[in-house]
Design a protein around this motif. Structure first.
Motif, PDB file in Angstrom:
ATOM      1  N   ALA A  69       0.818  -1.214   0.000  1.00 21.74           N
ATOM      2  CA  ALA A  69       0.000   0.000   0.000  1.00 21.74           C
ATOM      3  C   ALA A  69       0.855   1.270   0.000  1.00 21.74           C
ATOM      4  O   ALA A  69       0.367   2.341  -0.359  1.00 21.74           O
ATOM      5  N   GLN A  70       2.099   1.161   0.396  1.00 20.71           N
ATOM      6  CA  GLN A  70       3.006   2.311   0.340  1.00 20.71           C
ATOM      7  C   GLN A  70       3.403   2.649  -1.093  1.00 20.71           C
ATOM      8  O   GLN A  70       3.968   3.709  -1.345  1.00 20.71           O
ATOM      9  N   GLU A  71       3.140   1.747  -2.023  1.00 15.72           N
ATOM     10  CA  GLU A  71       3.540   1.913  -3.424  1.00 15.72           C
ATOM     11  C   GLU A  71       5.034   2.238  -3.534  1.00 15.72           C
ATOM     12  O   GLU A  71       5.422   3.235  -4.125  1.00 15.72           O
ATOM     13  N   PRO A  72       5.878   1.370  -2.981  1.00 18.70           N
ATOM     14  CA  PRO A  72       7.305   1.684  -2.940  1.00 18.70           C
ATOM     15  C   PRO A  72       7.995   1.435  -4.275  1.00 18.70           C
ATOM     16  O   PRO A  72       7.463   0.761  -5.165  1.00 18.70           O
ATOM     17  N   GLU A  73       9.195   1.964  -4.374  1.00 19.49           N
ATOM     18  CA  GLU A  73      10.080   1.653  -5.491  1.00 19.49           C
ATOM     19  C   GLU A  73      11.039   0.529  -5.106  1.00 19.49           C
ATOM     20  O   GLU A  73      11.523  -0.203  -5.968  1.00 19.49           O
ATOM     21  N   LEU A  74      11.306   0.416  -3.810  1.00 16.82           N
ATOM     22  CA  LEU A  74      12.163  -0.636  -3.274  1.00 16.82           C
ATOM     23  C   LEU A  74      11.406  -1.336  -2.153  1.00 16.82           C
ATOM     24  O   LEU A  74      10.962  -0.688  -1.204  1.00 16.82           O
TER      25      LEU A  74
END
Length: 296
Positions: free
Chosen positions: A161-166
């Motif tokens: 849900a944080q929509e991370p890149e890593l």
């Protein structure tokens, strides 16, 4: 997932961290390119969890050069770092009585204004993340009443849900049955194929070999070997680092390494390693980056 920016992924060099007089992480270099799944391997106390914490910013490294797509992570504000990096820990404490979907919703906080509250997009991302992590069926149950495996799926959904890149994961298959383990690692593989950078600390060598593009073996806070699983996970390396005998087979369907452990001929486990390194381990290097590198 949000649209991922093109870039080189994670690049970490000279990462060192001491706790008191004990050097926990000793000058580690590691990279995780875009679209790759990296696996951190090593015995308990090797420094895997600590390294993940240092990259995520949970703890501050004594010495480190950390970049994500060329941006200096150390200089980023905590909120911006949380927008770009998500960490799934083994055990997460949530306020008593909080529903599972509300725990997942905490992953949206870095993207929200101080007074904005949840939006329809936030709720859509939470629902999609829970579905992807296999946690949708207990969205309305209390987090503190879930089993360990169910909590692990909720923790993964929160990170998504944080929509991370890593995406960093510390033992993401812990508490999960074999079906859920395969589903989780399959999801990580698909996320990487879509452009996410993934770095997971794992104990199961065969699972790591099945899903990772690259493995990094740690012992006593230092990199012992790194490279493609088939090149790194040899009987000699396993004997040196884990102190056990192993046969490395080939999976009949995928051709990837399959590790079968064995006792010594005298019926005893192999002698434990002393310092986690020797000439055999040091020679297991694949790719132009040497033992620290992660060759794309």
């Amino acid at each position: 997932m949000s649209a991922l920016r093109p870039g080189a992924g994670l690049e970490a060099s000279r990462v060192s961290f001491a706790r008191g007089s004990r050097l926990v992480v000793d000058g580690i270099d590691i990279t995780v390119p875009r679209g790759a799944v990296g696996a951190l391997l090593g015995p308990n106390g090797a420094g895997k969890s600590t390294l993940l914490h240092l990259v995520a910013g949970v703890e501050a490294a004594d010495v480190a050069a950390l970049t994500l797509d060329g941006d200096d992570l150390v200089s980023l504000r905590r909120r911006e770092r949380a927008r770009r990096i998500a960490l799934v820990e083994q055990d997460v404490q949530a306020p008593t009585g909080l529903r599972a979907d509300h725990v997942v919703g905490l992953g949206r906080i870095p993207h929200q204004s101080a007074w904005g509250g949840d939006t329809s997009r936030d709720r859509e991302i939470v629902a999609r993340s829970m579905l992807a992590a296999g946690a949708a069926e207990f969205a309305e149950r209390r987090y503190d009443e879930l089993s360990g495996g169910e909590r692990q799926r909720v923790n993964l959904a929160r990170a998504l849900a944080q929509e991370p890149e890593l995406l960093l994961l510390d033992e993401p298959t812990n508490h999960l049955d074999i079906r859920a383990q395969l589903a989780t690692l399959g999801l990580l593989r698909r996320l990487a194929d879509d452009g996410l950078s993934v770095l997971a600390a794992l104990h199961d060598l065969s699972l790591a070999a099945s899903y990772a593009d690259h493995v990094v073996v740690l012992a006593n806070g230092a990199v012992v070997a790194a490279g493609p699983p088939a090149a790194v996970l040899t009987p000699e390396l396993i004997r040196t680092v884990w102190g056990v005998e192993a046969h490395v087979l080939r999976h009949p369907s995928t051709g990837r390494p399959l590790i079968a452990f064995a006792e010594r001929a005298d019926g005893h486990a192999a002698d434990p390693p002393t310092d986690g390194t020797d000439a055999a381990a040091a020679s297991v290097i694949a790719g132009p980056g040497g033992p620290e590198g992660f060759a794309p």
